[in-house]
Scaffold this motif. Structure first.
Motif, short mmCIF file in Angstrom:
data_model
loop_
_atom_site.label_atom_id
_atom_site.label_comp_id
_atom_site.label_asym_id
_atom_site.label_seq_id
_atom_site.Cartn_x
_atom_site.Cartn_y
_atom_site.Cartn_z
N CYS A 152 0.73 -1.24 -0.03
CA CYS A 152 0.01 -0.10 0.07
C CYS A 152 0.93 1.36 -0.04
O CYS A 152 2.16 0.97 -0.15
CB CYS A 152 -0.84 0.20 1.28
SG CYS A 152 -2.11 -1.44 1.41
N TYR A 153 0.29 2.53 0.12
CA TYR A 153 0.88 3.68 -0.04
C TYR A 153 2.13 3.60 1.17
O TYR A 153 1.75 3.53 2.52
CB TYR A 153 0.09 5.00 0.13
CG TYR A 153 0.82 6.07 0.33
CD1 TYR A 153 1.36 6.77 -0.85
CD2 TYR A 153 1.21 6.70 1.48
CE1 TYR A 153 2.09 7.98 -0.93
CE2 TYR A 153 1.87 8.03 1.57
CZ TYR A 153 2.13 8.61 0.19
OH TYR A 153 2.98 9.69 0.42
N THR A 171 -6.27 -4.39 -1.65
CA THR A 171 -5.36 -3.90 -2.50
C THR A 171 -5.91 -3.40 -3.62
O THR A 171 -6.63 -4.40 -4.35
CB THR A 171 -4.31 -4.88 -2.74
OG1 THR A 171 -3.66 -5.46 -1.64
CG2 THR A 171 -3.15 -4.23 -3.50
N ASN A 204 -4.37 -1.10 -6.15
CA ASN A 204 -3.34 -1.02 -7.07
C ASN A 204 -2.08 -1.10 -6.62
O ASN A 204 -1.43 -0.18 -6.10
CB ASN A 204 -3.63 0.68 -7.75
CG ASN A 204 -2.66 0.85 -8.96
OD1 ASN A 204 -2.12 0.00 -9.61
ND2 ASN A 204 -2.66 2.10 -9.32
N ALA A 226 1.82 1.18 -6.44
CA ALA A 226 1.89 2.34 -7.25
C ALA A 226 2.15 3.57 -6.67
O ALA A 226 2.61 4.52 -7.34
CB ALA A 226 0.17 2.42 -7.84
N GLN A 231 0.46 5.39 -4.47
CA GLN A 231 -0.72 6.63 -4.40
C GLN A 231 -1.37 6.32 -3.27
O GLN A 231 -1.54 5.25 -2.89
CB GLN A 231 -1.41 6.20 -5.81
CG GLN A 231 -0.85 6.57 -7.04
CD GLN A 231 -0.22 7.90 -7.37
OE1 GLN A 231 -1.01 9.01 -6.98
NE2 GLN A 231 0.88 8.08 -7.75
N ASP A 244 -4.01 3.37 -3.32
CA ASP A 244 -3.66 2.03 -3.56
C ASP A 244 -4.60 0.85 -2.73
O ASP A 244 -4.59 -0.13 -3.24
CB ASP A 244 -2.23 1.72 -3.21
CG ASP A 244 -1.10 2.61 -3.90
OD1 ASP A 244 -1.70 3.24 -5.43
OD2 ASP A 244 -0.13 2.54 -3.83
N CYS A 245 -4.58 1.14 -1.57
CA CYS A 245 -5.36 0.15 -0.43
C CYS A 245 -6.67 1.12 -0.03
O CYS A 245 -6.66 1.99 0.45
CB CYS A 245 -4.51 -0.39 0.39
SG CYS A 245 -3.20 -1.33 -0.26
#
Length: 118
Positions: free
Chosen positions: A58-59, A97, A99, A102, A104, A107-108
């Motif tokens: 995640c971010y 999740t 993306n 990534a 960003q 992301d999660c």
């Protein structure tokens, strides 16, 4: 015909469940799990940063959105405030999740918090 129905039911269920997530994950057990930051964005979500490593992929490996559309938003937000007030509690973050890796904020999405008091 029965085999076609058995095949289509899971596909239909996926379509009804909202956006397709890559995976629901339980982050590693943190002792204690700490909230480092909470940020209200546009009123539809709260962005939460835990300590490093609590939300892999995640971010920054530690952050994601808690959406106000989550059916248990109030209870999860109360858990976050309790974690802050007690300077941490042993537990895991459960997240979806969207993306991975990534970099960003989105992301999660936080799906739950599994507290495991000692």
């Amino acid at each position: 015909m029965v085999n076609i129905i058995k095949f289509l039911l899971p596909v239909l269920a996926l379509g009804l469940s909202g956006p397709a997530y890559a995976a629901r994950t339980q982050g590693p057990l943190m002792s204690p799990l700490k909230v480092n930051q909470i940020y209200m964005t546009d009123g539809n979500a709260v962005f939460v940063l835990f300590q490093d490593g609590s939300m892999p992929t995640c971010y920054a490996n530690r952050g994601g959105y808690l959406r106000k559309s989550h059916p248990n938003f109030d209870q999860l937000y109360a858990q976050l405030l309790m974690i802050i007030a007690t300077n941490g509690s042993r537990g895991n973050v459960i997240f979806d999740t969207i993306n991975p890796n990534a970099g960003q904020w989105g992301d999660c999405d936080i799906a739950g918090i599994y507290l495991r008091p000692e």
